[in-house]
Design a protein around this motif. Structure first.
Motif, short mmCIF file in Angstrom:
data_model
loop_
_atom_site.label_atom_id
_atom_site.label_comp_id
_atom_site.label_asym_id
_atom_site.label_seq_id
_atom_site.Cartn_x
_atom_site.Cartn_y
_atom_site.Cartn_z
N TRP B 81 5.84 0.10 -16.15
CA TRP B 81 7.24 -0.25 -16.15
C TRP B 81 8.00 -0.72 -17.48
O TRP B 81 9.03 -0.38 -17.82
CB TRP B 81 7.55 -0.91 -15.08
N LEU B 139 6.15 6.26 -12.72
CA LEU B 139 6.50 5.54 -11.60
C LEU B 139 5.37 5.20 -10.63
O LEU B 139 5.62 5.24 -9.39
CB LEU B 139 7.98 5.80 -11.29
N ASP B 140 4.18 5.09 -11.02
CA ASP B 140 3.11 5.02 -10.01
C ASP B 140 2.72 3.70 -9.19
O ASP B 140 1.95 3.60 -8.61
CB ASP B 140 1.81 5.26 -10.80
N HIS B 141 3.76 2.94 -9.53
CA HIS B 141 3.89 1.64 -8.69
C HIS B 141 4.61 1.99 -7.54
O HIS B 141 4.86 1.20 -6.43
CB HIS B 141 4.46 0.66 -9.15
N PHE B 142 5.08 3.17 -7.06
CA PHE B 142 5.51 3.86 -5.92
C PHE B 142 4.46 4.76 -5.23
O PHE B 142 3.80 5.55 -6.04
CB PHE B 142 6.85 4.42 -5.94
N ALA B 147 7.45 8.17 -5.50
CA ALA B 147 7.73 8.08 -7.03
C ALA B 147 8.51 9.23 -7.66
O ALA B 147 9.57 8.96 -8.46
CB ALA B 147 6.39 8.08 -7.51
N PRO B 191 9.04 -2.06 -10.40
CA PRO B 191 8.05 -2.48 -9.38
C PRO B 191 8.37 -3.42 -8.41
O PRO B 191 7.89 -3.69 -7.14
CB PRO B 191 7.02 -3.07 -10.41
N SER B 192 9.49 -4.30 -8.83
CA SER B 192 10.27 -5.34 -7.96
C SER B 192 11.12 -4.48 -6.77
O SER B 192 11.70 -5.13 -5.91
CB SER B 192 11.05 -6.24 -8.76
N ALA B 196 8.19 -0.26 -3.43
CA ALA B 196 7.18 -0.30 -4.35
C ALA B 196 5.96 -0.73 -3.81
O ALA B 196 6.02 -1.74 -2.82
CB ALA B 196 7.36 -1.06 -5.74
N THR B 197 4.66 -0.33 -4.07
CA THR B 197 3.47 -0.83 -3.75
C THR B 197 2.62 -1.85 -4.35
O THR B 197 1.91 -2.69 -3.81
CB THR B 197 2.34 0.45 -3.38
N ALA B 198 3.15 -1.84 -5.58
CA ALA B 198 2.37 -2.73 -6.57
C ALA B 198 3.21 -4.21 -6.66
O ALA B 198 4.46 -4.16 -6.73
CB ALA B 198 2.25 -2.40 -8.01
#
Lengths: 198, 198
Positions: B81, B139-142, B147, B191-192, B196-198
């Motif tokens: 990000w 955007l792989d934190h979703f 994403a 990511p916040s 978001a999963t992370a």
DNA sequence: TGTACATCAGTGAACGCGCGTTCACTGATGTAC
DNA sequence: TGTACATCAGTGAACGCGCGTTCACTGATGTAC
């Protein structure tokens, strides 16, 4: 064919502003000629300059009119997120995408407005300012400064989602863009969004 | 002045594609004439049709080129990000707002592309599709489907924020729109962000 | 009530201009001898 | 090595057309008498 009451000329002027709004949103500003604009209102070439001093004068008038109509529509919605979400769903509908002439002036003309002369841009600035203020007030589930940010975000998101859905040839991708737009609008501006106090 | 190696004509063509990109983003598609486009590359009228079959052919070629350049820029960013946020801040800078000719083709031309012929819109569809895919991957934190939604949201948000900042006359409001854009991009895609999963 | 007149919204031809496109031509070059 | 030639990227004038704008005119109307 004259010597009517003064309301007759005014009616013609209003008709021109309305039909020109439709035409300009459909074919663009540079893409719409005076001859066409005036024919849409059932008149011929020369009548134009009895109502407007130049094409730019018409454009500025139409932009102001279009934005004030949009403000009126928004004002007619009761406060609270639910009506606003309904507005978003309607805005991002295939019907709106496929009928630019009847739709949002910003989605249809925003980048062209950026290249227009100051008179047009002033009209746009004033109109969008009032809409921004209203939407910010409706997002009162956010603290005041955040509400204004999110109002800007919600509107820009709507504008460009529709533009992108219109630009893209692929029907499936276009539909995907519209429904992503709804999800994004909710993620950004609904009471469930991060940053909301309610 | 001919009979050069075959790379000479190709160089001229590439120069035209590059200078036309600048001109089209600055003055719009309808706002840029062949004479100007060709003069920007240091040529005269008639040379045009030795390189392109029509204005639309040039437009489609330029649109494809512009989007593939943008893809290359994005690919050059490391994943995660933080680099993407840096891209967002740069995208929404006053410098980018004030130099459309050097900037994003979508922000400059999106609503006009929507009114172009199928050849141009196909070129746009292909180009933006690849950019969308890349941003979604970043955007792989979703979760995967989210994403993609957020990628669409992030890009549309960027496009229209810049368009609005350019359209608005009021410098203060314009700057406010740009900084709201950064906040909104973060709220939607960092990511916040919610979801978001992370 | 009936007629002559002044008004002025709208007509339509014309203006110069720049558009996208075509085409006969030019002239610097690499090649053939 | 020196000269004649074929190539072809680029030139620039011209094409018909639609643009924004101007203007002398028309003719239906409300008003004056």
């Amino acid at each position: 064919m004259a010597r009517y009451g003064p309301e007759h000329k005014e009616a013609t002027r209003l008709r021109m502003i309305e039909t020109s709004g439709r035409r300009l949103k459909q074919d663009g500003i540079d893409g719409s000629g005076i001859a066409t604009l005036v024919a849409d209102a059932g008149l011929t070439n020369g009548a134009f300059y009895g109502h407007f001093s130049s094409k730019d004068d018409l454009i500025a008038t139409v932009v102001a009119d279009q934005l004030s109509r949009q403000l009126t529509v928004l004002e007619s919605f009761p406060p609270g997120w639910a009506p606003l979400e309904a507005f978003v769903r309607d805005y991002l509908s295939p019907t709106h995408r496929d009928n630019p002439g009847e739709g949002c002036p910003s989605a249809a003309l925003l980048d062209e407005v950026g290249r227009c002369n100051p008179v047009v841009r002033d009209a746009y600035t004033a109109g969008i300012g009032r809409i921004l203020d209203l939407v910010a007030r409706r997002l009162d589930h956010f603290p005041r400064p955040v509400a204004r940010e999110r109002a800007i975000g919600l509107l820009t998101l709507l504008f460009s989602t529709l533009q992108l859905a219109r630009a893209v040839q692929d029907r499936k991708l276009s539909n995907q863009i519209l429904s992503a737009g709804v999800a994004n609008a909710i993620a950004l501006a609904a009471p469930s969004a991060s940053g909301a106090t309610a």
